[in-house]
Design a protein around this motif. Structure first.
Motif, PDB file in Angstrom:
ATOM      1  N   ASN A 134       9.074 -69.732   9.253  1.00  0.00           N
ATOM      2  CA  ASN A 134       8.006 -69.461  10.213  1.00  0.00           C
ATOM      3  C   ASN A 134       6.807 -70.370   9.934  1.00  0.00           C
ATOM      4  O   ASN A 134       6.160 -70.247   8.900  1.00  0.00           O
ATOM      5  N   SER A 135       6.529 -71.263  10.836  1.00  0.00           N
ATOM      6  CA  SER A 135       5.402 -72.184  10.636  1.00  0.00           C
ATOM      7  C   SER A 135       4.514 -72.301  11.870  1.00  0.00           C
ATOM      8  O   SER A 135       3.543 -73.052  11.865  1.00  0.00           O
ATOM      9  N   ASP A 136       4.843 -71.553  12.913  1.00  0.00           N
ATOM     10  CA  ASP A 136       4.060 -71.656  14.156  1.00  0.00           C
ATOM     11  C   ASP A 136       2.603 -71.276  13.951  1.00  0.00           C
ATOM     12  O   ASP A 136       1.717 -71.747  14.674  1.00  0.00           O
ATOM     13  N   PHE A 137       2.343 -70.412  12.948  1.00  0.00           N
ATOM     14  CA  PHE A 137       0.968 -69.943  12.750  1.00  0.00           C
ATOM     15  C   PHE A 137       0.003 -71.077  12.417  1.00  0.00           C
ATOM     16  O   PHE A 137      -1.200 -70.947  12.628  1.00  0.00           O
ATOM     17  N   VAL A 138       0.518 -72.195  11.918  1.00  0.00           N
ATOM     18  CA  VAL A 138      -0.388 -73.278  11.522  1.00  0.00           C
ATOM     19  C   VAL A 138      -1.026 -73.956  12.737  1.00  0.00           C
ATOM     20  O   VAL A 138      -2.016 -74.682  12.597  1.00  0.00           O
ATOM     21  N   ASP A 139      -0.480 -73.727  13.926  1.00  0.00           N
ATOM     22  CA  ASP A 139      -1.066 -74.288  15.146  1.00  0.00           C
ATOM     23  C   ASP A 139      -2.145 -73.395  15.744  1.00  0.00           C
ATOM     24  O   ASP A 139      -2.869 -73.809  16.644  1.00  0.00           O
ATOM     25  N   GLY A 140      -2.219 -72.146  15.277  1.00  0.00           N
ATOM     26  CA  GLY A 140      -3.208 -71.217  15.825  1.00  0.00           C
ATOM     27  C   GLY A 140      -4.480 -71.197  15.000  1.00  0.00           C
ATOM     28  O   GLY A 140      -4.685 -72.000  14.090  1.00  0.00           O
ATOM     29  N   HIS A 168     -16.063 -74.377   0.753  1.00  0.00           N
ATOM     30  CA  HIS A 168     -16.465 -75.793   0.777  1.00  0.00           C
ATOM     31  C   HIS A 168     -15.309 -76.725   0.450  1.00  0.00           C
ATOM     32  O   HIS A 168     -15.462 -77.941   0.512  1.00  0.00           O
ATOM     33  N   HIS A 169     -14.166 -76.166   0.106  1.00  0.00           N
ATOM     34  CA  HIS A 169     -13.032 -76.991  -0.303  1.00  0.00           C
ATOM     35  C   HIS A 169     -11.799 -76.773   0.572  1.00  0.00           C
ATOM     36  O   HIS A 169     -10.698 -77.149   0.172  1.00  0.00           O
ATOM     37  N   VAL A 170     -11.981 -76.155   1.723  1.00  0.00           N
ATOM     38  CA  VAL A 170     -10.850 -75.983   2.647  1.00  0.00           C
ATOM     39  C   VAL A 170     -10.379 -77.359   3.089  1.00  0.00           C
ATOM     40  O   VAL A 170     -11.184 -78.192   3.515  1.00  0.00           O
ATOM     41  N   PRO A 171      -9.071 -77.651   2.995  1.00  0.00           N
ATOM     42  CA  PRO A 171      -8.566 -78.977   3.363  1.00  0.00           C
ATOM     43  C   PRO A 171      -8.916 -79.359   4.797  1.00  0.00           C
ATOM     44  O   PRO A 171      -9.007 -78.497   5.684  1.00  0.00           O
ATOM     45  N   ALA A 172      -9.107 -80.639   5.010  1.00  0.00           N
ATOM     46  CA  ALA A 172      -9.514 -81.148   6.331  1.00  0.00           C
ATOM     47  C   ALA A 172      -8.542 -80.740   7.427  1.00  0.00           C
ATOM     48  O   ALA A 172      -8.954 -80.444   8.550  1.00  0.00           O
ATOM     49  N   TYR A 173      -7.229 -80.695   7.095  1.00  0.00           N
ATOM     50  CA  TYR A 173      -6.241 -80.386   8.132  1.00  0.00           C
ATOM     51  C   TYR A 173      -6.310 -78.930   8.606  1.00  0.00           C
ATOM     52  O   TYR A 173      -5.704 -78.562   9.605  1.00  0.00           O
ATOM     53  N   LEU A 174      -7.081 -78.080   7.871  1.00  0.00           N
ATOM     54  CA  LEU A 174      -7.251 -76.700   8.303  1.00  0.00           C
ATOM     55  C   LEU A 174      -8.603 -76.444   8.963  1.00  0.00           C
ATOM     56  O   LEU A 174      -8.814 -75.388   9.551  1.00  0.00           O
ATOM     57  N   GLN A 175      -9.511 -77.405   8.853  1.00  0.00           N
ATOM     58  CA  GLN A 175     -10.872 -77.178   9.330  1.00  0.00           C
ATOM     59  C   GLN A 175     -10.924 -76.879  10.831  1.00  0.00           C
ATOM     60  O   GLN A 175     -11.711 -76.044  11.280  1.00  0.00           O
ATOM     61  N   GLN A 176     -10.093 -77.581  11.619  1.00  0.00           N
ATOM     62  CA  GLN A 176     -10.122 -77.356  13.070  1.00  0.00           C
ATOM     63  C   GLN A 176      -9.637 -75.971  13.449  1.00  0.00           C
ATOM     64  O   GLN A 176     -10.035 -75.419  14.461  1.00  0.00           O
ATOM     65  N   ASN A 177      -8.756 -75.416  12.627  1.00  0.00           N
ATOM     66  CA  ASN A 177      -8.172 -74.103  12.926  1.00  0.00           C
ATOM     67  C   ASN A 177      -8.981 -72.946  12.351  1.00  0.00           C
ATOM     68  O   ASN A 177      -8.745 -71.797  12.698  1.00  0.00           O
ATOM     69  N   ARG A 178      -9.900 -73.250  11.479  1.00  0.00           N
ATOM     70  CA  ARG A 178     -10.542 -72.218  10.679  1.00  0.00           C
ATOM     71  C   ARG A 178     -11.658 -71.496  11.424  1.00  0.00           C
ATOM     72  O   ARG A 178     -12.424 -72.113  12.154  1.00  0.00           O
ATOM     73  N   MET A 179     -11.727 -70.194  11.215  1.00  0.00           N
ATOM     74  CA  MET A 179     -12.792 -69.370  11.757  1.00  0.00           C
ATOM     75  C   MET A 179     -13.273 -68.425  10.654  1.00  0.00           C
ATOM     76  O   MET A 179     -12.567 -68.198   9.683  1.00  0.00           O
TER      77      MET A 179
END
Length: 496
Positions: A134-140, A168-179
């Motif tokens: 299950n990896s679909d969650f990474v797009d949400g 302050h250390h969340v990887p860049a690839y997660l920043q757009q998805n992060r709330m």
């Protein structure tokens, strides 16, 4: 693209971690050597003869086990800005935590230790993807209910709560998805913050939600109220993964699942300011995988010996299954022989998986029963689950001051979702379950030293009001399950 790439990455990481199964002992020995070498020229290293330590026996002889207060003279020097005290240079951060006897505590996080906090959280998600596919969650969208990322400064070091530092250390690839947004995350008032998070997340495709269960439940309750009573699955159809830590999930599971309206996969983690200790690596096997890539050399003291003058002190390869141990850490942030205060029990040795069973100072032993958190949680939730009774929160304290001729007892303060129709039957069932869990408690009940437990039902919202009154609402704060005194109990009586 992200889901596909995450599966490839997950496969690579899973193969590396699989090597921990057979290599745990050698990995710990290598970590031990690196730690000693890294701190050889520090003030602590010189004071404790690190240059003369050749093996673990030498280390046990020369470095005593200490809690925060025991290590405090060194930590105070670190906080004052002195370099090379516990670890090389100055810490990168000071994680601020609160203690019962120490007041505010400052836990050093070094340049060497910081990456491990992020890597362990990432690995937990990747192992989930590897096992389940299950990896679909990474797009949400993903939400992390945490403390404020606003940091202060003290003598050249940044200071804040661990969750705020990690933000302050969340990887860049997660920043757009992060709330939530940075502005909302910086809000200090927890209730206002939760309301603001509700407004931000309602229109989003939330797929992963992370936080300490009672505060996630608060978020769910306000989401539902804001949307006219909808279940979380109807608000966020894509929500599929819950990541949690800090407390045992079981007392909160039923209510959270009722709020969600469906079962979702969950990943348990064991992060602490002192280090990221373990994480769930499988949806099929119980327990959390001990994090052997954490810059930590682990030690374990049998819980029943902890308060002895010379308790046994064991390395990882010496532990046994199904036995309670007090966890002791030696870290690449400069904690040495550090008793974190948690008790753990291993459920597997290949690989090393454990469960957190409580706090060594959170127990009831007013009469020698030594009842621990794992036992009260299991007793209550076994009965509550069987009877389909929802529990919001609870804590237990001894009642020694009884009327003449009346035996003392354990008093359980429980906030129910709805009070059991036959609370007397429920009370006796829980007491029986606890007797089965703890032979000393069984003997005291049968020997007429204690009477069966009593339950004091609390009105809805009591624990939120109590935590708010203590300035401990939200974030990483948790309600202690057990107390050996009446301090919390007497405060809760004010809300009855």
């Amino acid at each position: 693209m992200k889901p596909a790439l995450s599966k490839v990455y997950a496969s690579i990481v899973a193969k590396k971690i699989k090597k921990w199964d057979s290599g745990a002992a050698s990995m710990q020995k290598a970590t031990f050597r690196r730690l000693l070498e890294g701190a050889r020229n520090t003030a602590f290293g010189k004071d404790h003869g690190f240059s003369t330590i050749g093996n673990y026996e030498d280390f046990r002889r020369q470095v005593p086990v200490r809690d925060y207060e025991g290590l405090r003279p060194y930590i105070d020097r670190v906080v004052a800005g002195e370099a090379d005290v516990l670890w090389k240079d100055k810490p990168l951060y000071l994680a601020k935590t609160s203690g019962t006897t120490s007041g505010i505590k400052y836990i050093p996080i070094s340049h060497a230790s910081m990456p491990h906090h992020i890597r362990a959280a990432r690995n937990a998600l990747l192992l989930y993807i590897y096992e389940t596919g299950n990896s679909d969650f990474v797009d949400g969208k993903m939400i992390f209910l945490q403390g404020s990322p606003v940091l202060s400064e003290k003598n050249g070091m940044k200071v804040g709560r661990l969750s705020g530092i990690v933000a302050h250390h969340v990887p860049a690839y997660l920043q757009q998805n992060r709330m939530p947004s940075y502005e909302v995350n910086c809000m200090e008032d927890w209730e206002q913050k939760v309301d603001a998070i509700v407004e931000e997340t309602l229109p989003e495709n939330m797929t992963l939600i992370s936080g300490i269960p009672p505060w996630v439940q608060m978020y769910f309750d306000r989401l539902s109220a804001r949307s006219g009573g909808k279940k979380i699955k109807d608000i966020f159809p894509g929500f599929s993964l819950f990541v949690y830590g800090g407390v045992n999930f079981e007392p909160y599971r039923l209510k959270l699942e009722q709020s969600i309206g469906k079962k979702v996969d969950a990943i348990e983690t064991y992060p602490a300011s002192e280090g990221f200790i373990a994480f769930q690596d499988s949806q099929k096997d119980s327990g959390m995988l001990l994090n052997l890539d954490a810059g930590i050399f682990y030690e374990f003291i049998p819980a029943e010996e902890y308060f002895n003058e010379k308790p046994a002190r064991l390395s990882l390869e010496e532990v046994s299954l199904d036995k309670n141990y007090v966890l002791v850490l030696n870290t690449n942030a400069g904690l040495w022989g550090y008793s974190i205060g948690d008790t753990v029990r291993f459920v597997s040795r290949n690989p090393y998986r454990l469960v957190v069973t409580g706090r060594i100072k959170h127990f009831i032993s007013a009469f020698g029963e030594h009842v621990i958190a794992e036992e009260v949680e299991d007793a209550l939730m076994t009965v509550a689950s069987r009877e389909q009774i929802g529990i919001t929160e609870f804590t237990v304290a001894p009642q020694v001051q009884t009327s003449a001729g009346e035996l003392p007892y354990h008093e359980w303060f429980i906030e129910f979702e709805s009070i059991p129709a036959d609370i007397e039957k429920f009370r006796l069932q829980v007491d029986e379950a606890l007797q089965q869990k703890n032979v000393y408690y069984f003997d005291l009940i049968k020997g007429k030293i204690l009477q069966p437990l009593r339950i004091r039902p609390l009105k809805k919202g009591t624990f939120i009001d109590y935590m708010k009154s203590q300035g401990r609402l939200g974030g990483q704060h948790k309600v202690p399950r057990l107390s050996n005194d009446r301090e919390i109990a007497e405060k809760l009586m004010e809300y009855c």
